[in-house]
Motif scaffolding. Structure first.
Motif, short mmCIF file in Angstrom:
data_model
loop_
_atom_site.label_atom_id
_atom_site.label_comp_id
_atom_site.label_asym_id
_atom_site.label_seq_id
_atom_site.Cartn_x
_atom_site.Cartn_y
_atom_site.Cartn_z
N GLU A 90 0.82 -1.21 0.00
CA GLU A 90 0.00 0.00 0.00
C GLU A 90 0.85 1.26 0.00
O GLU A 90 0.53 2.25 -0.66
N ASN A 91 1.97 1.24 0.73
CA ASN A 91 2.84 2.41 0.82
C ASN A 91 3.97 2.41 -0.20
O ASN A 91 4.85 3.28 -0.17
N LYS A 92 3.93 1.42 -1.10
CA LYS A 92 4.91 1.30 -2.19
C LYS A 92 6.34 1.33 -1.66
O LYS A 92 7.21 2.02 -2.21
N LEU A 93 6.57 0.60 -0.58
CA LEU A 93 7.91 0.48 -0.02
C LEU A 93 8.65 -0.66 -0.71
O LEU A 93 8.04 -1.62 -1.18
N ARG A 94 9.98 -0.54 -0.75
CA ARG A 94 10.79 -1.58 -1.36
C ARG A 94 11.85 -2.03 -0.36
O ARG A 94 13.01 -1.61 -0.42
N PRO A 95 11.47 -2.90 0.59
CA PRO A 95 12.46 -3.35 1.58
C PRO A 95 13.47 -4.30 0.94
O PRO A 95 13.13 -5.10 0.07
N LEU A 96 14.73 -4.22 1.40
CA LEU A 96 15.78 -5.08 0.89
C LEU A 96 16.26 -6.08 1.93
O LEU A 96 17.19 -6.85 1.66
N ALA A 97 15.69 -6.08 3.10
CA ALA A 97 16.06 -7.03 4.14
C ALA A 97 14.84 -7.31 4.99
O ALA A 97 13.83 -6.59 4.93
N GLN A 98 14.93 -8.34 5.81
CA GLN A 98 13.82 -8.72 6.67
C GLN A 98 13.55 -7.60 7.69
O GLN A 98 14.46 -7.17 8.39
N PRO A 99 12.32 -7.09 7.74
CA PRO A 99 12.01 -6.02 8.70
C PRO A 99 12.14 -6.47 10.14
O PRO A 99 11.94 -7.65 10.46
N GLU A 100 12.47 -5.54 11.03
CA GLU A 100 12.49 -5.80 12.47
C GLU A 100 11.13 -5.37 13.04
O GLU A 100 10.80 -4.18 13.03
N ILE A 101 10.37 -6.32 13.54
CA ILE A 101 8.98 -6.07 13.93
C ILE A 101 8.86 -5.96 15.44
O ILE A 101 9.45 -6.75 16.18
N GLU A 102 8.09 -4.97 15.87
CA GLU A 102 7.78 -4.81 17.29
C GLU A 102 6.26 -4.67 17.42
O GLU A 102 5.64 -3.88 16.70
N VAL A 103 5.68 -5.46 18.33
CA VAL A 103 4.23 -5.34 18.61
C VAL A 103 4.08 -4.30 19.71
O VAL A 103 4.52 -4.50 20.85
N ASP A 104 3.45 -3.19 19.39
CA ASP A 104 3.33 -2.07 20.33
C ASP A 104 2.07 -2.14 21.19
O ASP A 104 2.05 -1.64 22.31
N GLU A 105 1.03 -2.75 20.66
CA GLU A 105 -0.24 -2.80 21.41
C GLU A 105 -1.04 -3.99 20.91
O GLU A 105 -1.04 -4.30 19.72
N ILE A 106 -1.73 -4.66 21.85
CA ILE A 106 -2.58 -5.78 21.48
C ILE A 106 -3.98 -5.53 22.04
O ILE A 106 -4.17 -4.72 22.94
N PRO A 107 -5.01 -6.23 21.51
CA PRO A 107 -6.36 -6.06 22.04
C PRO A 107 -6.43 -6.48 23.51
O PRO A 107 -5.55 -7.16 24.02
N ALA A 108 -7.49 -6.08 24.16
CA ALA A 108 -7.67 -6.36 25.59
C ALA A 108 -7.67 -7.85 25.85
O ALA A 108 -8.38 -8.62 25.19
N THR A 109 -6.85 -8.27 26.81
CA THR A 109 -6.79 -9.69 27.18
C THR A 109 -7.75 -10.02 28.32
O THR A 109 -7.95 -11.19 28.63
N GLU A 110 -8.34 -9.00 28.93
CA GLU A 110 -9.30 -9.20 30.02
C GLU A 110 -10.46 -8.22 29.86
O GLU A 110 -10.31 -7.19 29.17
#
Length: 449
Positions: A82-102
């Protein structure tokens, strides 16, 4: 899904993706269903455990973890496109927020990915281009070499009493041992001395050998369980032969062609050589056009990616000159691929299904690959699709380029630049990262070939 891009450096981007809870509901339902089918809870049939019971027994966090593992790769890929990015290596992913667990279900999945990218760049003007190629020069040596190649197909082998020389054909029995273990043996092998096509050190050991002689030499093992080991090779030379080529006369012309005389065969060979050089001229024009275009494009590459690839290909004890040569090749290869991919987008190149089928079959036959295995590998199909699209994009530009030889004469390359996909054929369908290919079409085509 919502996504934003922040450029930390010209070649480093941080992509942040937000997936609302409503978008996650189908994945949550699927995760609950999968877990329900795996657990045994008294009072409930397997596969019919309600989500609230799963939450009570295992916690909603287990469900959300499964959803995150499924959703993140998929939505990351969608956001990159969608953003027309052209990555050349595996991205480093961080999960910043998740849905409510309780408590009340809700919230959102938010994750970010840092990646090395190639910034967008403008394609140079493709109009009014001119490239220069070498003249076609068909020499007597070229014609003779082509005739010799034809003669070689009908050559006979004659036994010799003299010691073997380069170019002779030896009939060999071989046995290879590592320590006390025999790891391989061959009988009645025909080998052209000096070709270097079998074992390291074999040519040196057999040069000057005569029929009936037994020779032993050492050679390294290339593959298998003993790869890298030193093997003892015992060889018996059972025959030494030389190749006798038939004369190019009228009888030969009648035997190998539709022509009645040697002169007619030679004239046709001149045409064959000329056509071959015409093809080489087309390849030279294509390569020089590509060099010209890339030289005018401002393509920035992530240094970290380049250096990582250099480190992967070059040993630590390599000198600076060797490292610099490898680095130059790596940069050239990446720039070329990035440029061609951008050209494919700019030219809106399409690959017809039949073109892809033909290309896959040609690749399989050229490299001795199994076509059925290729058809089961979506990654390989996508790579071949991309390679074919790049070729078509560049050839389309070459068709609009003026090509001249060193004498200034215009060279007609229309036979090489015509688009063979103009006929009405079903197009390759790209859907959710896969390609829909008619297997029956490929099977029929393979059977015909």
């Amino acid at each position: 899904m919502k996504s934003t891009v922040e450029y930390l450096e010209p070649t480093k981007a941080r992509l942040t993706v937000t997936v609302d809870y409503d978008e996650l509901k189908p994945f949550m339902a699927e995760a609950y269903k999968e877990i329900a089918g795996q657990v045994n809870i008294p009072g409930f049939r397997k596969g019919n455990v309600p989500p609230r019971i799963i939450d009570q027994r295992f916690g909603r966090g287990a469900v959300i973890e499964q959803v995150v593992n499924q959703v993140v790769p998929e939505q990351l890929n969608n956001a990159i496109v969608e953003n027309k990015l052209r990555p050349l290596a595996q991205p480093e992913i961080e999960v910043d927020e998740i849905p409510a667990t309780e408590g009340e279900p809700g919230g959102a999945l938010v994750f970010s990915a840092n990646m090395d990218v190639v910034p967008a760049f403008e394609l140079p003007s493709l109009e009014g281009r001119t490239v220069e190629v070498d003249l076609i020069d068909v020499t007597d040596e070229d014609v003779q070499a082509e005739l010799d190649s034809l003669r070689g197909r009908f050559a006979t082998l004659k036994n010799l009493d003299r010691p073997a020389e380069d170019g002779d054909f030896l009939t060999l029995d071989l046995k290879a041992t590592v320590g006390d273990e025999e790891i391989d043996s061959l009988s009645d092998v025909s080998y052209e001395l000096g070709s270097g096509s079998m074992l390291p050190g074999q040519d040196e050991a057999l040069r000057g050998a005569s029929a009936g002689e037994e020779i032993t030499f050492n050679s390294s093992v290339a593959g298998g369980d003993h790869a890298g080991s030193e093997a003892v090779i015992d060889v018996k030379v059972t025959a030494v032969k030389e190749r006798e080529l038939p004369e190019v006369d009228d009888d030969f012309a009648l035997m190998v062609s539709e022509f009645d005389t040697a002169e007619e065969l030679r004239e046709d060979t001149v045409k064959t050589v000329r056509e071959g050089k015409k093809g080489s001229q087309a390849l030279q024009a294509r390569d020089r056009l590509l060099e010209q275009l890339i030289a005018e494009a401002e393509i920035l590459l992530p240094e970290d990616v380049v250096e990582a690839e250099v480190a992967r290909r070059v040993s630590e004890d390599a000198d600076e000159e060797a490292r610099a040569e490898v680095r130059e090749r790596i940069v050239a290869d990446i720039r070329q691929q990035v440029f061609l991919d951008t050209l494919v987008e700019g030219r809106e190149v399409e690959v017809a299904q039949q073109e892809l089928i033909d290309f896959m079959m040609h690749t399989a036959q050229t490299y001795g690959m199994d076509l059925g295995t290729m058809l089961q590998d979506q990654t390989q199909i996508q790579n071949l699709y991309a390679e074919l699209a790049r070729t078509k994009a560049l050839v389309s530009v070459l068709g609009e380029t003026t090509v001249k030889d060193t004498n200034g004469e215009v060279v007609d390359l229309s036979a090489f630049t015509a688009d063979g996909s103009k006929a009405e054929e079903p197009e390759v369908v790209e859907e959710e990262g896969t390609f829909a290919i008619d297997i029956e079409d490929i099977a029929d085509e393979d059977e015909e070939n």
